[in-house]
Design a protein around this motif. Structure first.
Motif, PDB file in Angstrom:
ATOM      1  N   GLY A 126      -2.204   0.306   8.367  1.00  0.00           N
ATOM      2  CA  GLY A 126      -1.472   0.736   7.187  1.00  0.00           C
ATOM      3  C   GLY A 126      -2.225   1.670   6.258  1.00  0.00           C
ATOM      4  N   THR A 179       6.270  -0.740  -3.975  1.00  0.00           N
ATOM      5  CA  THR A 179       6.562   0.564  -3.403  1.00  0.00           C
ATOM      6  C   THR A 179       5.920   0.673  -2.015  1.00  0.00           C
ATOM      7  OG1 THR A 179       4.626   1.550  -4.484  1.00  0.00           O
ATOM      8  CG2 THR A 179       6.735   1.726  -5.636  1.00  0.00           C
ATOM      9  N   ASP A 180       6.547   1.450  -1.165  1.00  0.00           N
ATOM     10  CA  ASP A 180       6.019   1.675   0.176  1.00  0.00           C
ATOM     11  C   ASP A 180       4.822   2.627   0.081  1.00  0.00           C
ATOM     12  OD1 ASP A 180       5.471   2.558   2.764  1.00  0.00           O
ATOM     13  OD2 ASP A 180       7.569   2.515   3.367  1.00  0.00           O
ATOM     14  N   ASP A 232       5.518   6.120   1.324  1.00  0.00           N
ATOM     15  CA  ASP A 232       6.338   6.923   0.412  1.00  0.00           C
ATOM     16  C   ASP A 232       5.501   7.443  -0.748  1.00  0.00           C
ATOM     17  OD1 ASP A 232       8.569   6.476   1.968  1.00  0.00           O
ATOM     18  OD2 ASP A 232       9.344   4.837   0.725  1.00  0.00           O
TER      19      ASP A 232
END
Length: 317
Positions: A221, A283-284, A287
């Motif tokens: 990630g 929030t991602d 993004d």
């Protein structure tokens, strides 16, 4: 009955097969799925033209993508810095591996560091990004375009044809050639290529959520967020893999820090900027990274970065 091995497509070079085998072994260790390598020759591997003449974008990945679309392989592993920023129809980037050291490395004769190279020394590199940033630091050096795998490039130093070459540190580590490194460039000196040090795992979009979902086991990630920011800068500047654009993002203490530079091929003009954004739980991160990359790129375009990219492309044509 043991499952049939998954077919991983890779370029034939020592570096490509080594890094693909590392990904294959990690997939098997984490999921139990056996993986076999399918060796594929890319146009970038057989042409003798320099990367700037080829336009850079896609020359090392298009044949692998054709095999994916034709069903010849199940997934492919690419060096992320070679992967075009534009999405490929029918394909998806299912995983980005944890990034290895993203820095550039100098391999010079007589163990010399970059600052020790004499005026006029010949330095080989196939990257306009490296040439531009190195020329800004040492305009007294002579930069020579070269092609070939790491072993071929290093051989030009040991034979005396060149005084030094510059290669990716991560690639040298993968092929066991770190003993050849005489100096390493920190990001403050030379920003790496967007995605440098990370590997991309690509597959058919239609299979990603079904029988290939296990590939997400190698997705990292923080690396995906960082390289997303870097690659968005490249995309917003409408620059290809061979453009003189450096970008590097880091996730640290809940923030994503992004630095980018666009430098003229002779090192005389440059636009360098930095921005950061908070990574919050609501929030991602990808993004957030994409938004950060767009904001930074637009700021740089406002200061003429796109004109430097266009001029560099015109000069290489």
């Amino acid at each position: 009955m043991a499952p049939a091995p998954a077919r991983l497509g890779t370029r034939r070079s020592t570096m490509a097969t080594t890094q693909s085998r590392q990904v294959a072994d990690t997939i098997t260790a984490r999921t139990g799925v056996p993986v076999e390598l399918e060796l594929i020759t890319s146009y970038g591997d057989i042409t003798r033209a320099h990367l700037t003449q080829l336009g850079g974008t896609g020359v090392f990945v298009n044949n692998l993508r054709d095999e994916l679309l034709g069903g010849g392989i199940d997934f492919a592993v690419h060096s992320l810095k070679d992967l075009p920023t534009a999405p490929a129809a029918g394909l998806t980037l299912i995983a980005v591996t944890e990034r290895d050291d993203p820095r550039d490395a100098l391999c010079a004769r007589d163990g010399r560091k970059f600052s020790d190279l004499p005026a006029g020394a010949t330095v080989g590199t196939g990257s306009p990004r490296r040439v531009a940033q190195l020329a800004a630091l040492r305009p007294d050096l002579s930069f020579v375009p070269i092609r070939g795998n790491a072993e071929t490039r290093l051989g030009k130093v040991t034979s005396g044809e060149l005084d030094a070459v510059v290669l990716a540190y991560a690639g040298l580590a993968r092929v066991g050639r770190l003993d050849d490194v005489t100096d390493v460039f920190e990001a403050e000196q030379v920003l790496p290529a967007p995605g440098q040090g990370a590997l991309a795992v690509e597959c058919l979009a239609a299979r990603a959520a079904a029988d290939l979902a296990y590939l997400t086991a190698v997705d990292h990630g923080p690396t995906r967020a960082a390289v997303t920011a870097e690659r968005v800068v490249l995309a917003e500047l409408e620059a290809g893999c061979a453009a003189p654009v450096g970008a590097y993002a880091e996730c640290h203490d809940g923030r994503l820090r992004l630095r980018a530079a666009v430098v003229a091929p002779d090192g005389t003009r440059a636009v360098r900027r930095e921005r950061s954004a908070a990574l919050t739980q609501d929030t991602d991160p990808v993004d957030t990274a994409a938004s950060l990359g767009r904001e930074l790129a637009r700021e740089m375009i406002g200061e003429g970065a796109d004109r430097i990219v266009a001029d560099a492309a015109g000069g290489a044509a």
